[in-house]
Design a protein around this motif. Structure first.
Motif, PDB file in Angstrom:
ATOM      1  N   CYS A  13       1.043  -1.450  -0.009  1.00 32.68           N
ATOM      2  CA  CYS A  13      -0.064   0.169   0.291  1.00 32.68           C
ATOM      3  C   CYS A  13       0.779   0.617  -0.288  1.00 32.68           C
ATOM      4  O   CYS A  13       1.371   1.654   0.889  1.00 32.68           O
ATOM      5  CB  CYS A  13      -0.676  -0.109   1.195  1.00 32.68           C
ATOM      6  SG  CYS A  13      -1.721   1.470   1.574  1.00 32.68           S
ATOM      7  N   SER A  15      -0.200   4.584   0.562  1.00 32.86           N
ATOM      8  CA  SER A  15      -0.267   5.722   1.500  1.00 32.86           C
ATOM      9  C   SER A  15      -0.051   5.024   2.430  1.00 32.86           C
ATOM     10  O   SER A  15       0.839   5.854   3.521  1.00 32.86           O
ATOM     11  CB  SER A  15      -1.810   5.044   1.372  1.00 32.86           C
ATOM     12  OG  SER A  15      -1.995   6.174   2.512  1.00 32.86           O
ATOM     13  N   CYS A  16       0.465   3.066   3.427  1.00 30.69           N
ATOM     14  CA  CYS A  16       0.689   3.102   4.449  1.00 30.69           C
ATOM     15  C   CYS A  16       2.476   3.360   4.391  1.00 30.69           C
ATOM     16  O   CYS A  16       3.113   3.636   5.178  1.00 30.69           O
ATOM     17  CB  CYS A  16       0.129   1.572   4.685  1.00 30.69           C
ATOM     18  SG  CYS A  16      -0.778   1.857   5.147  1.00 30.69           S
ATOM     19  N   CYS A  36      -6.537  -1.549   0.959  1.00 25.28           N
ATOM     20  CA  CYS A  36      -5.632  -1.472   2.027  1.00 25.28           C
ATOM     21  C   CYS A  36      -6.732  -2.309   3.663  1.00 25.28           C
ATOM     22  O   CYS A  36      -7.310  -1.388   3.418  1.00 25.28           O
ATOM     23  CB  CYS A  36      -4.943  -0.251   2.093  1.00 25.28           C
ATOM     24  SG  CYS A  36      -3.912  -0.420   3.760  1.00 25.28           S
ATOM     25  N   CYS A  39      -5.102   0.773   5.339  1.00 23.65           N
ATOM     26  CA  CYS A  39      -6.349   2.247   5.741  1.00 23.65           C
ATOM     27  C   CYS A  39      -7.233   2.443   4.730  1.00 23.65           C
ATOM     28  O   CYS A  39      -7.653   1.287   4.444  1.00 23.65           O
ATOM     29  CB  CYS A  39      -4.690   4.069   5.110  1.00 23.65           C
ATOM     30  SG  CYS A  39      -4.012   3.610   3.850  1.00 23.65           S
ATOM     31  N   PHE A  41      -7.312   3.335   1.510  1.00 26.21           N
ATOM     32  CA  PHE A  41      -6.391   3.295  -0.014  1.00 26.21           C
ATOM     33  C   PHE A  41      -7.259   2.257  -0.826  1.00 26.21           C
ATOM     34  O   PHE A  41      -6.988   1.774   0.018  1.00 26.21           O
ATOM     35  CB  PHE A  41      -4.573   3.661  -0.086  1.00 26.21           C
ATOM     36  CG  PHE A  41      -4.861   3.630  -0.904  1.00 26.21           C
ATOM     37  CD1 PHE A  41      -3.807   4.850  -1.552  1.00 26.21           C
ATOM     38  CD2 PHE A  41      -4.533   2.128  -1.755  1.00 26.21           C
ATOM     39  CE1 PHE A  41      -3.207   4.808  -2.725  1.00 26.21           C
ATOM     40  CE2 PHE A  41      -3.871   2.770  -2.794  1.00 26.21           C
ATOM     41  CZ  PHE A  41      -3.404   4.047  -4.337  1.00 26.21           C
TER      42      PHE A  41
END
Ligand SMILES: [Zn+2]
Length: 72
Positions: A13, A15-16, A36, A39, A41
């Protein structure tokens, strides 16, 4: 052994990953999207790859495995 819900490839992911969390994304076959579980995303394979590319460019650490979470 293949896991239900996982995509063919394990994408992390983006974003993570930006927060130093190395999370494998799951694949929603109905929506044809990766998502994900940590989060909010979600996005197409293209979105995920683009996101990962962005993170890699920014951090230059794609080869590193950061914190490993085991959800299995
Ligand atoms: Zn995430």
């Amino acid at each position: 052994m293949a896991q239900a819900g996982k995509g063919k490839l394990n994408y992390r992911c983006p974003s993570c990953f930006m927060r130093d969390l190395d999370i494998d994304m799951f694949y929603d076959k109905d929506k044809q999207e990766y998502y994900c579980i940590r989060c909010q995303f979600h996005g197409s394979e293209e979105d995920v790859l683009a996101g990962n590319e962005m993170v890699r460019t920014r951090y230059g650490a794609m080869h590193k495995r950061f914190t490993k979470f085991d959800f299995d």
